[in-house]
Write a protein that holds these residues in place. Sequence first.
Motif, PDB file in Angstrom:
ATOM      1  N   SER A 350       0.825  -1.214   0.000  1.00 28.66           N
ATOM      2  CA  SER A 350       0.000   0.000   0.000  1.00 28.66           C
ATOM      3  C   SER A 350       0.859   1.265   0.000  1.00 28.66           C
ATOM      4  CB  SER A 350      -0.937   0.000   1.216  1.00 28.66           C
ATOM      5  OG  SER A 350      -0.232   0.244   2.413  1.00 28.66           O
ATOM      6  N   ARG A 351       2.074   1.167   0.534  1.00 27.37           N
ATOM      7  CA  ARG A 351       2.982   2.322   0.531  1.00 27.37           C
ATOM      8  C   ARG A 351       3.876   2.344  -0.710  1.00 27.37           C
ATOM      9  NH1 ARG A 351       3.477   0.677   6.102  1.00 27.37           N
ATOM     10  NH2 ARG A 351       5.468  -0.357   5.621  1.00 27.37           N
ATOM     11  N   GLY A 352       3.736   1.315  -1.564  1.00 22.22           N
ATOM     12  CA  GLY A 352       4.535   1.257  -2.783  1.00 22.22           C
ATOM     13  C   GLY A 352       5.987   0.955  -2.537  1.00 22.22           C
ATOM     14  N   GLU A 353       6.301   0.295  -1.428  1.00 20.14           N
ATOM     15  CA  GLU A 353       7.700   0.073  -1.057  1.00 20.14           C
ATOM     16  C   GLU A 353       8.306  -1.159  -1.714  1.00 20.14           C
ATOM     17  OE1 GLU A 353       7.365   2.062   3.419  1.00 20.14           O
ATOM     18  OE2 GLU A 353       7.743  -0.081   3.174  1.00 20.14           O
ATOM     19  N   ALA A 354       7.506  -2.205  -1.894  1.00 24.17           N
ATOM     20  CA  ALA A 354       8.057  -3.446  -2.461  1.00 24.17           C
ATOM     21  C   ALA A 354       6.937  -4.301  -3.011  1.00 24.17           C
ATOM     22  CB  ALA A 354       8.831  -4.226  -1.393  1.00 24.17           C
ATOM     23  N   GLU A 395      -0.381  -1.948  -8.959  1.00 19.97           N
ATOM     24  CA  GLU A 395       0.671  -1.504  -9.879  1.00 19.97           C
ATOM     25  C   GLU A 395       0.902  -0.002  -9.756  1.00 19.97           C
ATOM     26  OE1 GLU A 395       2.715  -3.190 -11.632  1.00 19.97           O
ATOM     27  OE2 GLU A 395       1.830  -5.198 -11.522  1.00 19.97           O
ATOM     28  N   LEU A 396      -0.174   0.755  -9.627  1.00 20.09           N
ATOM     29  CA  LEU A 396      -0.045   2.196  -9.456  1.00 20.09           C
ATOM     30  C   LEU A 396       0.689   2.538  -8.161  1.00 20.09           C
ATOM     31  CD1 LEU A 396      -3.547   3.465 -10.661  1.00 20.09           C
ATOM     32  CD2 LEU A 396      -1.339   3.877 -11.768  1.00 20.09           C
ATOM     33  N   HIS A 397       0.394   1.800  -7.111  1.00 23.01           N
ATOM     34  CA  HIS A 397       1.090   2.025  -5.844  1.00 23.01           C
ATOM     35  C   HIS A 397       2.579   1.741  -5.977  1.00 23.01           C
ATOM     36  CE1 HIS A 397      -1.905   2.730  -2.533  1.00 23.01           C
ATOM     37  NE2 HIS A 397      -2.722   2.447  -3.533  1.00 23.01           N
ATOM     38  N   LEU A 398       2.903   0.683  -6.679  1.00 26.74           N
ATOM     39  CA  LEU A 398       4.308   0.308  -6.825  1.00 26.74           C
ATOM     40  C   LEU A 398       5.071   1.314  -7.682  1.00 26.74           C
ATOM     41  CD1 LEU A 398       3.914  -3.556  -7.261  1.00 26.74           C
ATOM     42  CD2 LEU A 398       4.835  -2.351  -5.277  1.00 26.74           C
ATOM     43  N   ARG A 399       4.373   1.940  -8.651  1.00 26.78           N
ATOM     44  CA  ARG A 399       5.046   2.908  -9.522  1.00 26.78           C
ATOM     45  C   ARG A 399       5.096   4.303  -8.914  1.00 26.78           C
ATOM     46  NH1 ARG A 399       2.142   0.302 -13.809  1.00 26.78           N
ATOM     47  NH2 ARG A 399       0.692   2.050 -13.945  1.00 26.78           N
ATOM     48  N   HIS A 400       4.001   4.679  -8.206  1.00 25.89           N
ATOM     49  CA  HIS A 400       3.892   6.073  -7.765  1.00 25.89           C
ATOM     50  C   HIS A 400       3.732   6.229  -6.254  1.00 25.89           C
ATOM     51  CE1 HIS A 400       3.462   6.981 -12.003  1.00 25.89           C
ATOM     52  NE2 HIS A 400       2.396   6.185 -12.078  1.00 25.89           N
TER      53      HIS A 400
END
Length: 421
Positions: A350-354, A395-400
């Motif tokens: 959820s934080r796009g960290e990994a 995917e959006l979380h992982l990118r942005h």
Amino acid sequence: MSAPHGLPRLLASVRDDGRPTSFEEHIRAYGHARDAAGGSELISIVEASGLSGRGGAGFPTGAKLAAVAGQRGRPVVVVNAVEGEPASGKDRALLRATPHLVLDGAVLAADAVGAREVIVGIGRRASREQKALAEAIAARGRSDGRCTLRAVAAPDGFVNGEETALINFLNGGPPKPTFTPPRPFERGVAGAPTLVQNVETLAQIALIARYGARWFRELGTPAEPGTALATVSGAVARPGIHEVELGTPLRRVLAEAGGSTEAASAYLVGGYFGAWLPAAVGEQLDLDRESLAAHGGALGSRVIIAFPSTACAVAEVARVTRYLADESAGQCGPCVNGLGAIATAVERLSRGEADARPQLKRWAEMVRGRGACRHPDGAVRFVSSALTVFEEEIELHLRHGRCGGKQMAVLPAAQRRQVAA
């Protein structure tokens, strides 16, 4: 009394002012329970009706009654009113509005299995429901002729409503699930054969005892007859408790809840042990076991949440996954270690960290089917379906680092579990 045809059934006697139906009003609406079918006859009628448990597991109710009646020793009946699912309110609604229908079902079930004691286990935070229940028991007398009635306030919590956890608490232990066998119908409260039934299931028994199996089967499907109470929330105009015919299209249930207030990105069906369904799929499905199973879903606790497309699904999934991990009874490795690791991985997503999806899929398989209860199974079903349905958002979380959706609480607030006093 004439049988109600069509809908509502369970909610037919609900007062407009929200006050509990009095004993006198209940008798005028349904007649006395003593005039309904009882004993072994009731077991046969319930078996013929096809009623399944309304607590989530969906076990055939007639078979459960017969199993308890077939045991040696004097049985006990336990009404499970510890509604631990945060997104569900149907059982509390029944106890608030029609407590005598529930008590009728409990007394009739007790007569059918040969029990002389009914214990209602109810959550400590359910103050309104406790008051309605106490008044209903007082109006009937603590001894209802066939058996004694008493209510016990139990600790609230997600796993505390699991039947072996409730029995363990009633026996003086902590409200934690226990390994089976023996199962409650073999040895439960004080070592006696014990029938544990959900609030709604007993209310259904009260109606079936009066109107019969054929009447019950007038609604629903041949495989899943009757009606059920659904707790509908999220992006609908009239969230609340709705009585629905099993097999009803989901889109019709949403229409009866006032229709959508905004576009939904997905539907959570079955509560926090349920599964996410894409909006386009969910709106084409019927609310029955076969239709939902084809897409990995289940009715479970009959919770339906229309998740708005403007909200951040990944953040909400992370919040509830952490709640489920924290609600572990803390006695089995799959929950203590597995669900904690899964919750941390979802939070990192959820934080796009990994991108922890490979590990999440592997860990889900490692914890599924293990432990003293089904808590790990339900949690991984919730998470696994989210990984599929919300793939684009992830995917959006992982990118942005975010998906553009609002960080707002859509899923009902979850209170932390109480410990036994």
